[in-house]
Design a protein around this motif. Structure first.
Motif, PDB file in Angstrom:
ATOM      1  N   LYS A   1      18.728   8.226  -6.269  1.00 19.34           N
ATOM      2  CA  LYS A   1      17.934   7.536  -5.272  1.00 19.34           C
ATOM      3  C   LYS A   1      16.502   8.072  -5.254  1.00 19.34           C
ATOM      4  CE  LYS A   1      18.297   7.078  -0.231  1.00 19.34           C
ATOM      5  NZ  LYS A   1      19.275   7.382   0.838  1.00 19.34           N
ATOM      6  N   ASN A   2      15.541   7.175  -5.167  1.00 17.68           N
ATOM      7  CA  ASN A   2      14.138   7.550  -5.028  1.00 17.68           C
ATOM      8  C   ASN A   2      13.829   7.696  -3.542  1.00 17.68           C
ATOM      9  OD1 ASN A   2      11.379   7.777  -5.059  1.00 17.68           O
ATOM     10  ND2 ASN A   2      10.997   5.699  -5.814  1.00 17.68           N
ATOM     11  N   GLU A   3      13.810   8.937  -3.063  1.00 13.22           N
ATOM     12  CA  GLU A   3      13.639   9.175  -1.621  1.00 13.22           C
ATOM     13  C   GLU A   3      12.299   8.649  -1.128  1.00 13.22           C
ATOM     14  OE1 GLU A   3      15.924  10.220   0.306  1.00 13.22           O
ATOM     15  OE2 GLU A   3      17.396  11.171  -1.027  1.00 13.22           O
ATOM     16  N   ALA A   4      11.333   8.570  -2.031  1.00  9.97           N
ATOM     17  CA  ALA A   4       9.982   8.162  -1.619  1.00  9.97           C
ATOM     18  C   ALA A   4       9.760   6.664  -1.808  1.00  9.97           C
ATOM     19  CB  ALA A   4       8.948   8.954  -2.422  1.00  9.97           C
ATOM     20  N   TYR A   5      10.856   5.882  -1.974  1.00  3.69           N
ATOM     21  CA  TYR A   5      10.677   4.454  -2.244  1.00  3.69           C
ATOM     22  C   TYR A   5       9.888   3.790  -1.131  1.00  3.69           C
ATOM     23  CZ  TYR A   5      11.717  -0.236  -3.872  1.00  3.69           C
ATOM     24  OH  TYR A   5      11.593  -1.510  -4.346  1.00  3.69           O
ATOM     25  N   PHE A   6       8.942   2.909  -1.518  1.00  2.00           N
ATOM     26  CA  PHE A   6       8.030   2.322  -0.533  1.00  2.00           C
ATOM     27  C   PHE A   6       8.675   1.210   0.274  1.00  2.00           C
ATOM     28  CE2 PHE A   6       7.033  -1.847  -2.237  1.00  2.00           C
ATOM     29  CZ  PHE A   6       7.516  -1.747  -3.540  1.00  2.00           C
TER      30      PHE A   6
ATOM     31  N   GLU B   1       0.830  -1.208   0.000  1.00  2.48           N
ATOM     32  CA  GLU B   1       0.000   0.000   0.000  1.00  2.48           C
ATOM     33  C   GLU B   1       0.865   1.258   0.000  1.00  2.48           C
ATOM     34  OE1 GLU B   1      -2.340  -1.217   3.332  1.00  2.48           O
ATOM     35  OE2 GLU B   1      -2.932  -2.858   2.008  1.00  2.48           O
ATOM     36  N   GLY B   2       0.264   2.321  -0.497  1.00  5.39           N
ATOM     37  CA  GLY B   2       0.945   3.633  -0.473  1.00  5.39           C
ATOM     38  C   GLY B   2       2.107   3.736  -1.436  1.00  5.39           C
ATOM     39  N   VAL B   3       2.135   2.876  -2.462  1.00  3.77           N
ATOM     40  CA  VAL B   3       3.228   2.957  -3.427  1.00  3.77           C
ATOM     41  C   VAL B   3       2.936   4.060  -4.438  1.00  3.77           C
ATOM     42  CG1 VAL B   3       4.548   1.695  -5.149  1.00  3.77           C
ATOM     43  CG2 VAL B   3       3.621   0.491  -3.154  1.00  3.77           C
ATOM     44  N   GLN B   4       3.961   4.860  -4.732  1.00  2.32           N
ATOM     45  CA  GLN B   4       3.785   5.943  -5.698  1.00  2.32           C
ATOM     46  C   GLN B   4       4.728   5.777  -6.869  1.00  2.32           C
ATOM     47  OE1 GLN B   4       4.399   9.642  -3.736  1.00  2.32           O
ATOM     48  NE2 GLN B   4       2.239   9.829  -3.162  1.00  2.32           N
ATOM     49  N   TRP B   5       4.255   6.177  -8.026  1.00  2.00           N
ATOM     50  CA  TRP B   5       5.145   6.262  -9.173  1.00  2.00           C
ATOM     51  C   TRP B   5       6.081   7.451  -8.971  1.00  2.00           C
ATOM     52  CZ3 TRP B   5       5.224   2.235 -12.263  1.00  2.00           C
ATOM     53  CH2 TRP B   5       4.087   1.428 -12.349  1.00  2.00           C
ATOM     54  N   HIS B   6       7.172   7.482  -9.724  1.00  2.00           N
ATOM     55  CA  HIS B   6       8.142   8.573  -9.583  1.00  2.00           C
ATOM     56  C   HIS B   6       7.520   9.945  -9.814  1.00  2.00           C
ATOM     57  CE1 HIS B   6      11.586   5.539 -10.602  1.00  2.00           C
ATOM     58  NE2 HIS B   6      11.152   5.421  -9.371  1.00  2.00           N
TER      59      HIS B   6
ATOM     60  N   ASP C   1       8.016   0.341 -30.028  1.00  2.29           N
ATOM     61  CA  ASP C   1       9.280   1.099 -30.033  1.00  2.29           C
ATOM     62  C   ASP C   1       9.076   2.563 -29.647  1.00  2.29           C
ATOM     63  OD1 ASP C   1       8.122   1.504 -32.465  1.00  2.29           O
ATOM     64  OD2 ASP C   1       9.674   0.459 -33.611  1.00  2.29           O
ATOM     65  N   TRP C   2       8.172   2.770 -28.723  1.00  2.00           N
ATOM     66  CA  TRP C   2       7.978   4.106 -28.161  1.00  2.00           C
ATOM     67  C   TRP C   2       9.241   4.511 -27.388  1.00  2.00           C
ATOM     68  CZ3 TRP C   2       6.329   5.212 -22.711  1.00  2.00           C
ATOM     69  CH2 TRP C   2       6.132   6.589 -22.511  1.00  2.00           C
ATOM     70  N   VAL C   3       9.679   5.763 -27.615  1.00  2.00           N
ATOM     71  CA  VAL C   3      10.863   6.243 -26.909  1.00  2.00           C
ATOM     72  C   VAL C   3      10.429   6.932 -25.617  1.00  2.00           C
ATOM     73  CG1 VAL C   3      12.919   7.673 -27.041  1.00  2.00           C
ATOM     74  CG2 VAL C   3      12.061   6.555 -29.096  1.00  2.00           C
ATOM     75  N   ASP C   4      10.743   6.274 -24.510  1.00  2.00           N
ATOM     76  CA  ASP C   4      10.334   6.770 -23.197  1.00  2.00           C
ATOM     77  C   ASP C   4      11.466   7.631 -22.641  1.00  2.00           C
ATOM     78  OD1 ASP C   4       9.392   7.156 -20.687  1.00  2.00           O
ATOM     79  OD2 ASP C   4       9.420   5.055 -20.078  1.00  2.00           O
ATOM     80  N   ASP C   5      11.286   8.959 -22.620  1.00  2.00           N
ATOM     81  CA  ASP C   5      12.402   9.776 -22.136  1.00  2.00           C
ATOM     82  C   ASP C   5      12.271  10.156 -20.663  1.00  2.00           C
ATOM     83  OD1 ASP C   5      10.295  11.363 -22.725  1.00  2.00           O
ATOM     84  OD2 ASP C   5      11.293  12.569 -24.253  1.00  2.00           O
ATOM     85  N   LYS C   6      11.149   9.807 -20.030  1.00  2.00           N
ATOM     86  CA  LYS C   6      10.989  10.124 -18.608  1.00  2.00           C
ATOM     87  C   LYS C   6      11.293   8.916 -17.734  1.00  2.00           C
ATOM     88  CE  LYS C   6       8.544  14.262 -18.757  1.00  2.00           C
ATOM     89  NZ  LYS C   6       7.909  14.238 -20.087  1.00  2.00           N
ATOM     90  N   VAL C   7      10.941   7.727 -18.202  1.00  2.00           N
ATOM     91  CA  VAL C   7      11.172   6.476 -17.487  1.00  2.00           C
ATOM     92  C   VAL C   7      10.597   6.538 -16.069  1.00  2.00           C
ATOM     93  CG1 VAL C   7      12.816   4.604 -17.246  1.00  2.00           C
ATOM     94  CG2 VAL C   7      13.397   6.518 -18.697  1.00  2.00           C
ATOM     95  N   ILE C   8       9.295   6.602 -15.980  1.00  2.00           N
ATOM     96  CA  ILE C   8       8.624   6.657 -14.681  1.00  2.00           C
ATOM     97  C   ILE C   8       8.333   5.244 -14.181  1.00  2.00           C
ATOM     98  CG2 ILE C   8       6.539   7.425 -13.455  1.00  2.00           C
ATOM     99  CD1 ILE C   8       8.292   9.732 -14.336  1.00  2.00           C
ATOM    100  N   GLY C   9       8.940   4.882 -13.065  1.00  2.00           N
ATOM    101  CA  GLY C   9       8.687   3.579 -12.456  1.00  2.00           C
ATOM    102  C   GLY C   9       8.340   3.764 -10.998  1.00  2.00           C
ATOM    103  N   THR C  10       8.408   2.652 -10.238  1.00  2.00           N
ATOM    104  CA  THR C  10       8.219   2.764  -8.796  1.00  2.00           C
ATOM    105  C   THR C  10       9.514   2.443  -8.064  1.00  2.00           C
ATOM    106  OG1 THR C  10       7.511   0.476  -8.763  1.00  2.00           O
ATOM    107  CG2 THR C  10       5.770   2.135  -8.794  1.00  2.00           C
ATOM    108  N   GLY C  11      10.543   2.058  -8.801  1.00  2.00           N
ATOM    109  CA  GLY C  11      11.754   1.467  -8.235  1.00  2.00           C
ATOM    110  C   GLY C  11      12.571   2.375  -7.339  1.00  2.00           C
TER     111      GLY C  11
END
Lengths: 322, 542
Positions: free
Chosen positions: B208-213, B98-103, B180-190
């Motif tokens: 580092k993702n400071e908000a990592y769950f 729970e409470g996981v956020q995307w970047h 083959d979409w070019v993803d230039d933001k690369v939004i994950g949860t990692g």
């Protein structure tokens, strides 16, 4: 009259480019292997997926349809999508062309300046110890393996003196206060590769310059100039050099055209993000669109450089006009 | 004069490209940066069309799967905090964290999982497709629950490392452009975010993702992957401290680096092997291979001439272990041939086998012939830019000569080779395979459906393959998988000779907290887990 000749040259250049484009298209496809058959070295992939990928890249169409699509895209300025990087070819090449041009451009300038200087001095002091020394140095630099020379530089300036970074174009991950700091960083990274590449090319210029200069120095008008009482350096600069520069212009033009092809050995030794390695990767992966794009750029710049050389000839040598 | 102008032009150009970084601020002091040298580019951040190994490594840091692996490759919670399997072994219920956020701050929900799995399956994601085989439906009863129904009991369900991508971004992309979409933001949860601003050509920066769950967050602030084309300068760069670790160094650099006392060198055993592949395809496959290779006794005779220990030392600089079967020693699924089965280097034994089977040298040229006078002479192909495989071929050719078998050596590039092997137009070639945490992946290459380049097809093997994919009991699955390897060893379509190592290095005086995964001999990097990137920390920290 002059305009017509220029127009003619441009038309010829365009025809050459077109033939190269068609030739390249088939050249790469004659190579055994294609990008998709190489992908099947993945244990996770099923035969249906291979077909899907083939379709995604249009490789399932008959060759004439693929060729027609290629021509159509070409006329709309679309070089296609790279198989390897899944990005438009223009973007892939765009990211690497500036580092290549900057590095090789600087190297070329180093080579031309030192080469001309060596050549002129050698010819002037023909047969003396200085001539032998410079000629030997030029030949030595010319025959030296670039890869080896690069490693020696790394050994001296990075490993031992710890003055310069071993490779790359920037310090990885660094944030810069301003663009001057960034430029200084790039400059530091460029010292060794530029010197290495530049010195390797000195020989070619020095030797050509020396032999044409020797010919020129034996011409009657040089004797005349000397007889008029001009100083030796004035004769060299104003009478000999301009005439000796003619063959040099051709060599310089061809080399400038080839700059965009990159220098794979230098790029490998110093991990410089350039077009040479990109071409190797593209060839290994049978990345047809990328290969075509790269060859197009190299072809166009060589042809362009030649057209420029022709025009420059007219400026430098009035005889060419008639 | 002209030269001076050219110089000014050049400087202007340099100024122009450097302006891309205008306005960026100098990094805060005290930022902990780990710089890792890699030798291959990230081909794309789009997990659907990514092919390269380093892409898989980067995607693992930016995106999270439902479950990850611990140091022993056992599943541990990630986006799924717990899961249950129904009694009929066909329905999996995953309870999401729970409470996981995307970047970008959007909330992560079960809809993202459903979207990802369905899209990746439809599009045939190159790196992840086999994990999604056999899933028949995905339900999302609420935002934190995913119910997955499978067609048959799916033994590799918890080994599924498919990265979950955000529906609110990927759902916007048209179906025919997404591959083959070019993803230039690369939004994950990692645990790491990709920083496009700080990345340049050949340099990939992750912060580092400071908000990592996750309970555990990375110690390091920044991870930098940087390309070094030249393995000799990697060693120098390590000693100088330009880089902190290297995913692969040349085996020849090992001693020199180890002597400095500042660097840990690890012979990282990675799942996979190198093999001598033999074209044994029956006539109806329409190949052009030498028909003599369809005789098992000849394949066995060749195997007796492979001096594995010598090859390992001379061609591979001891970076690897001698091998015979598909799955690496140390893995519970590994099969070790019994003493009777094992064929170790013995050219005399090879000669004896051939003699007994009626292949003798009748014309005195040193090469044996069959009854019709066809010589035991085969073409052996190696890949031209792979010096160790070329050396292996040379060693094999000289050893086989002792038993009266001739090899004609040829080199070609991998593109050309891949073109002829799938049409069975070769005799013998040397190549390798990389495997996976799940043994099923590498076993698949010998199923009849996969159409292996050796032409191997075996009904019992296919049957065992299907059975092990459905076997939920690990002990029973091991038995099935071992029998499959036994069949392969007996039939010998591949003469597996080595499990190659990656030689990896890290500055042990500056860093601590890392470990070989899945065992001491495992890799620090490229080991299918993100554990070292999470655990690594400066040696002088508490």
């Amino acid at each position: 009259m002059r305009k017509r000749r220029l127009l003619k040259k441009i038309v010829y250049a365009l025809i050459t480019v077109f033939f190269v484009l068609v030739f390249n298209y088939f050249l790469f496809r004659i190579l055994p292997g294609d990008v998709v058959s190489m992908l099947s070295r993945n244990a996770k992939i099923s035969p249906e997926m291979i077909e899907n990928i083939r379709a995604a890249y249009g490789l399932d169409l008959p060759w004439y349809e693929q060729f027609a699509l290629y021509l159509r895209d070409l006329f709309t300025g679309n070089l296609g999508t790279s198989f390897t990087y899944k990005k438009p070819v223009i973007e892939v090449i765009g990211g690497k062309i500036l580092p290549t041009v900057v590095l090789l451009g600087v190297a070329e300038i180093i080579a031309i300046l030192i080469g001309i200087f060596f050549g002129v001095v050698s010819a002037w002091k023909r047969g003396k110890a200085l001539d032998t020394g410079l000629l030997t140095t030029s030949l030595l630099l010319y025959s030296m393996p670039v890869f080896w020379f690069g490693m020696i530089l790394v050994l001296i300036f990075s490993a031992t003196l710890q003055l310069l970074p071993t490779g790359g174009m920037v310090t990885p991950g660094r944030l810069y206060a301003d663009s001057w700091a960034r430029m200084a960083d790039i400059g530091r990274h460029m010292v060794m590769p530029a010197i290495c590449m530049g010195l390797a090319m000195v020989g070619e210029y020095a030797i050509t310059m020396r032999s044409t200069m020797i010919d020129v120095l034996q011409e009657d008008y040089i004797t005349t100039a000397r007889a008029k009482g001009f100083g030796e350096s004035y004769v060299l600069r104003k009478h000999a050099l301009p005439n000796a520069m003619l063959p040099m212009i051709t060599i310089i033009a061809i080399n400038l055209g080839l700059i965009v092809g990159g220098a794979i050995q230098i790029e490998t030794v110093f991990s410089w993000p350039g077009l040479g390695n990109l071409m190797y990767t593209a060839l290994n992966n049978r990345d047809y669109p990328l290969l075509q794009g790269l060859f197009l750029i190299v072809t166009v710049s060589v042809i362009l450089a030649n057209v420029l050389a022709d025009l420059l000839y007219e400026l430098v040598d009035p005889r060419v006009k008639s | 004069m002209r030269a001076k102008q050219a110089l000014i032009l050049m400087l202007t150009i340099i100024l122009l490209i450097t302006c891309a970084g205008c306005g960026a601020k100098e990094a805060a002091s005290g930022e902990v940066i780990f710089t890792l040298a890699i030798q291959e580019e990230i081909d794309t951040f789009n997990p659907l069309s990514a092919w390269s190994i380093v892409s898989a490594e980067a995607l693992m840091l930016v995106y999270d799967p439902l479950v990850r692996y611990d140091d022993a490759y056992d599943p541990v919670p990630c986006l799924a905090k717990s899961w249950e399997l129904s009694d009929d072994q066909l329905t999996w219920t995953f309870h999401l964290a729970e409470g996981v956020q995307w970047h970008d701050g959007e909330p992560f929900t079960s809809a993202d999982v459903k979207f990802t799995y369905e899209t990746f399956y439809d599009q045939g994601a190159y790196l992840y497709s086999s994990y999604l085989e056999g899933i028949s439906s995905i339900e999302t009863p609420d935002a934190n629950t995913v119910v997955i129904t499978t067609e048959y009991p799916k033994a590799n369900m918890l080994l599924n490392t498919t990265p979950i991508v955000p529906e609110h971004i990927w759902g916007e992309i048209a179906e025919d452009e997404i591959y083959d979409w070019v993803d230039d933001k690369v939004i994950g949860t990692g645990p790491f975010k990709y920083s496009a601003e700080r990345s340049t050509e050949g340099v990939y920066v992750f912060v580092k993702n400071e908000a990592y769950f996750g309970e555990k967050k990375p110690y390091i602030d920044t991870l930098v992957l940087v390309i070094y084309e030249n393995s000799d300068t990697i060693a120098t760069a390590l000693e100088l401290g330009e880089i902190d670790g290297a995913a692969a160094i040349a085996a020849t650099q090992k001693e020199a680096l180890a002597a400095s006392g500042k660097v840990d060198i690890i012979n990282a055993s990675v799942p996979g092997f190198s093999q001598v592949a033999i074209n044994m395809a029956p006539e109806e496959y329409g190949g052009t291979g030498n028909p003599l290779l369809r005789e098992k006794v000849i394949r066995h005779a060749i195997d007796y001439c492979v001096n594995r220990a010598y090859i390992l030392e001379m061609a591979y600089n001891n970076a690897g272990t001698v091998g015979y079967t598909l799955i690496n020693p140390g893995n519970p699924y590994h099969y070790q041939p019994t003493a009777q089965e094992l064929r170790t280097y013995d050219p005399a034994k090879a000669a004896q086998l051939l003699e007994e089977a009626g292949y003798s040298d009748t014309n005195g040229d040193g090469i044996r012939e069959d009854a019709q006078g066809n010589p035991l002479s085969f073409e052996l192909i190696s890949i031209s830019d792979n010096s160790w495989e070329i050396k292996t071929a040379q060693i094999m050719a000289s050893n086989c000569r002792d038993a009266g078998i001739e090899f004609r050596l040829t080199n070609m590039d991998s593109g050309a080779l891949s073109d002829i092997i799938y049409t069975y137009e070769y005799d013998i070639h040397i190549w390798g395979w990389g495997a996976d945490a799940d043994p099923g992946t590498i076993l698949a290459i010998f199923t009849t459906d996969f159409a292996n380049e050796t032409g191997f097809s075996n009904a019992r093997y296919d049957e065992l393959y299907e059975a092990q994919m459905r076997e939920m009991d690990e002990a029973k699955r091991i038995e099935l998988v071992q029998e499959m390897q036994q069949i392969l060893y007996e039939e010998s379509p591949y003469l597996i000779y080595i499990h190659d190592d990656y030689v990896q290095a890290i500055r042990s005086d500056k860093w601590t907290g890392y470990a070989g995964i899945p065992s001491e001999n495992g890799g620090l990097f490229y080991n299918l887990t993100f554990n070292n990137y999470m655990n690594i920390r400066p040696a002088d920290s508490k």
